[in-house]
Design a protein around this motif. Structure first.
Motif, PDB file in Angstrom:
ATOM      1  N   ILE A 477       4.924   5.318  -3.264  1.00  0.00           N
ATOM      2  CA  ILE A 477       5.687   4.078  -3.099  1.00  0.00           C
ATOM      3  C   ILE A 477       4.828   2.976  -2.507  1.00  0.00           C
ATOM      4  O   ILE A 477       5.208   1.806  -2.533  1.00  0.00           O
ATOM      5  N   GLY A 478       3.672   3.338  -1.992  1.00  0.00           N
ATOM      6  CA  GLY A 478       2.765   2.324  -1.487  1.00  0.00           C
ATOM      7  C   GLY A 478       2.067   1.554  -2.584  1.00  0.00           C
ATOM      8  O   GLY A 478       1.445   0.524  -2.326  1.00  0.00           O
ATOM      9  N   SER A 479       2.152   2.033  -3.832  1.00  0.00           N
ATOM     10  CA  SER A 479       1.529   1.354  -4.966  1.00  0.00           C
ATOM     11  C   SER A 479       2.602   0.550  -5.684  1.00  0.00           C
ATOM     12  O   SER A 479       3.191   1.002  -6.667  1.00  0.00           O
ATOM     13  N   GLY A 480       2.854  -0.654  -5.199  1.00  0.00           N
ATOM     14  CA  GLY A 480       4.032  -1.400  -5.615  1.00  0.00           C
ATOM     15  C   GLY A 480       4.044  -1.878  -7.048  1.00  0.00           C
ATOM     16  O   GLY A 480       5.105  -2.085  -7.618  1.00  0.00           O
ATOM     17  N   LEU A 481       2.883  -2.093  -7.674  1.00  0.00           N
ATOM     18  CA  LEU A 481       2.858  -2.617  -9.032  1.00  0.00           C
ATOM     19  C   LEU A 481       2.802  -1.519 -10.085  1.00  0.00           C
ATOM     20  O   LEU A 481       2.941  -1.800 -11.266  1.00  0.00           O
TER      21      LEU A 481
END
Length: 749
Positions: A477-481
């Motif tokens: 979820i830290g990789s938003g794109l």
């Protein structure tokens, strides 16, 4: 009585703009910026579409070398306001028409000339016309129907690349959007009018009607092409190219606006088509590898004219379908290897791509620590696209072929980060290590998160070939794109002492030199990341505001995390909060003892946790909570957490105040000439203010069984006065028209 009535009209208090506000204004929002960037060393105007941008007093752009000045603001105008503008315009137009002959008089042989138009009247007419031209009764998306016009100046030495742009109002700071600083000349199509909502079965009525000369633009490469796509529309650009040129057409669309409001699949999906002068298609792209933004690489076969077309894959469109296409014989990196390294280690990085002759690599800045940074190619004064580059403190090694099966497995010593490639279709890379019983082992791939097209799959086997763990996709979820979490991750406890193997390949059996990866094999490295949502907060005077902090736990970390503010400015505090092992998100209350702040300021939320005897400290990354296709939610990272303290009672003064009426001036003269004993305690002229809807409502003549029926209801009076005040306060109405319409609110039939 007439005199007293006019005096009351002239003295009505303009509290609609000056009275205290009982509640704070909703957070400002910007849904698009057009154009979404500009060239170094230029000054140009942009428009920001959004909502809740009333009383905007600043535009913030990250980084040095860019200044912004607000030019104008168009709120979402209602029907009554537009009717008032139309009425005012008709009155002004009559002043510009020649006098009509008297009734019964013979028309003159030569029509009399129109009277000269004084500059203020001409300026007001032009202002009203511009506002009217932008008005749409039923916009397709209310969230982008307000317009803020801003003048941007970019210094010649401003760093090229992506920035963030926000709008600041007297009560808060908006979400950020991407704003690009370019290096080549820019072409910007005429801004799109706010799109009209489409009615089922009558969609054609909402399509943009544009003259043929606006369908195709003639441009000279290299250039950046800025446009907005309307529903069912194709934009075309004609240019001349020479044989042998290696042209790159790189699009930014989803990169500019990751998630559109009320749109499926959640972003603008542009398509590029390149044709020759005869209209024959010579190149096409709708996705660049796994990214929705297309890129075309084209070696020109012969001199001549070519046409680049761009449209949405399913022919949608509205004003936030914004694109930037950088086209020309410019440097572009398609892949690098390795995808990362040890901080400060001068590892040679090889680049593949187009127009990379005589280029040098721009490395991460000196002193960069562990994390994901970037590299780029420099060719003369032109900087290429940037590629992610990971930095880590674990030992590094390189994959060595042949290592396609257990028999030829590459032996490694843990912990290690392996830099490798799935260099052909069907290729497997296998790594052998020695493990102990009950020892936990982690294998994690970084590929898609580093712009590699690899869709990895991992498995862990023992010496007998038994599969102990397997993973294809692992959500981060830290990789938003990222909408496809294609990087693999597994953690397993080894059953016995012995030899074990980690296998990696591409799920779709693809491969090539661009299919690079970084594979970490190690014991668990307990850690965490934090995300703060939203990326801006507004605090009332001497009050508090809340933010949410999400935690991303890594390698089984389940310890408590203490959250605090790092070096907060004076007057800003946060009671420390501890995230327990079972919490994924927690709310924080940021408090202030300040009455207000002149400018927005940055806050940093910090998390501290113990892993054994080692303290881990991480700063929370600000983020925006965005939704894709009404279902999937993403935390899109931002550069900083902006905060503002505001006084809820403050109202900006109106820009335009009506003059006193003749009756008011006469009353003031009588007061000035009165005997001293008759004078009021303070001999000050009455302050002229805008009409007050509350006063007007309270003093409106009531209806009686025998008396006349009021022309307006109290609610209508309040609404009309608000509209009049807003239009007059922003300079759209003349003094005479405003006073007449205010007086009209109190006249009964």
């Amino acid at each position: 009585m007439r005199r007293a009535f006019c005096f009351a009209i002239g003295c009505l208090a303009g509290l609609i703009l000056l009275a205290p506000v009982a509640r704070s204004q909703p957070r400002p929002y910007i849904g698009y910026v057009y154009p979404a960037g500009g060239q170094q060393g230029t000054t140009f105007q942009i428009r920001l579409g959004g909502q809740n941008m009333d009383d905007a007093n600043g535009v913030l752009v990250t980084g040095a070398g860019v200044t912004a000045r607000i030019v104008d603001y168009y709120w979402r105008q209602n029907n009554q306001e537009q009717a008032l503008l139309n009425e005012q315009m008709n009155i002004l137009k009559k002043k510009t028409q020649p006098p009509k002959p008297a009734p019964g008089a013979k028309p003159p042989a030569t029509p009399p000339p129109a009277p000269p138009v004084d500059p203020p009247t001409a300026e007001l007419m032009e202002k009203i016309q511009r506002r009217t031209d932008e008005w749409v009764q039923t916009p397709a998306a209310a969230s982008i129907s307000a317009l803020l016009f801003v003048e941007i100046t970019v210094a010649p030495d401003a760093q090229p690349g992506g920035r963030e742009i926000r709008v600041a109002t007297v009560r808060g700071v908006s979400n950020p959007l991407v704003f690009e600083i370019g290096q080549v000349p820019e072409y910007s199509r005429k801004p799109m009018k706010t799109a009209t909502i489409q009615v089922l079965g009558k969609e054609a009525q909402a399509l943009r009607k544009r003259p043929p000369e606006q369908v195709e633009d003639k441009v000279v490469l290299p250039a950046t092409l800025n446009g907005q796509i309307a529903s069912a529309e194709v934009n075309q650009y004609r240019f001349t190219a020479q044989k042998g040129q290696h042209l790159v057409f790189s699009t930014q669309a989803r990169q500019l606006i990751p998630y559109l409001a009320d749109a499926v699949p959640g972003w603008f999906q542009p398509v590029l088509v390149l044709t020759d002068a005869s209209g024959k298609e010579v190149a096409y792209n709708d996705d660049y590898r796994f990214k929705p933004d297309p890129t075309i690489f084209y070696e020109v076969p012969k001199d001549g004219e070519y046409v680049l077309g761009v449209y949405d894959a399913i022919y949608r469109g509205r004003e936030d379908f914004v694109y930037r296409i950088t086209a020309g014989e410019l440097p572009f990196i398609t892949s690098i290897f390795p995808l990362g390294g040890f901080p400060g280690d001068p590892v040679k990085v090889s680049m593949k791509g187009w127009n990379l002759d005589k280029t040098q690599l721009i490395h991460p800045p000196a002193g960069a620590g562990a994390g994901v940074d970037s590299v780029a190619a420099l060719q003369g004064k032109f900087v290429s696209n940037r590629m992610p580059y990971a930095l880590d403190t674990l030992p590094e090694a390189f994959e060595k072929e042949p290592n396609n099966d257990v028999k030829h497995a590459q032996k490694v010593t843990l912990p290690v980060i392996l830099n490798g490639r799935i260099d052909r279709s069907g290729d497997w890379d296998v790594f052998q290590f020695t493990g102990k019983a009950n020892e936990s082992i982690v294998a994690e791939v970084y590929a898609r998160r580093l712009d590699s097209p690899l869709d990895s799959v991992l498995k862990l086997t023992d010496a007998a070939g038994k599969v102990l763990a397997f993973n294809d996709d692992h959500e981060d979820i830290g990789s938003g794109l990222n909408t496809h979490h294609a990087d693999s991750y597994l953690m397993a406890k080894l059953p016995a002492n012995g030899t074990y193997y980690v296998h990696i390949t591409d799920t779709a059996h693809h491969g090539g030199e661009e299919y690079g990866y970084r594979l970490r094999i190690s014991e668990p490295q307990p850690d965490f990341e934090l995300r703060t949502v939203p990326s801006s907060i507004s605090l009332r005077s001497k009050s508090a505001a809340s933010v949410s902090v999400y935690v991303v736990r890594k390698d089984g970390f389940n310890g408590p995390i203490k959250l605090t503010l790092k070096d907060p400015p004076a007057g800003i505090t946060l009671n420390p909060v501890t995230l327990s092992a079972t919490q994924a998100v927690v709310g924080l209350a940021v408090r202030t003892t300040l009455a207000s702040t002149q400018e927005p300021f940055s806050l940093v939320i910090e998390g501290r946790a113990m892993v054994g005897k080692t303290e881990i400290v991480h700063q929370a990354v600000p983020a925006e909570d965005r939704m894709q296709a009404f279902l999937w939610r993403h935390l899109v990272p931002a550069r900083n957490l902006q905060a503002l303290v505001f006084d809820p009672a403050y109202q900006p003064p109106p820009k335009h105040v009506p003059p006193p009426s003749p009756a008011q001036r006469e009353a003031e003269m009588q007061a000035a000439n009165a005997k001293p004993a008759d004078k009021p305690a303070e001999n000050k002229p009455a302050e002229t203010k805008l009409a007050d809807p509350k006063t007007a409502t309270a003093t409106a003549p009531p209806a009686t069984a025998t008396g006349p029926k009021p022309k307006f209801t109290p609610q209508q009076i309040a609404s009309r006065l608000r509209d009049l005040n807003r239009l007059y306060g922003t300079g759209y109405l003349t003094d005479e028209f405003y006073l007449e319409k205010v007086a009209e609110c109190y006249v009964t039939q």
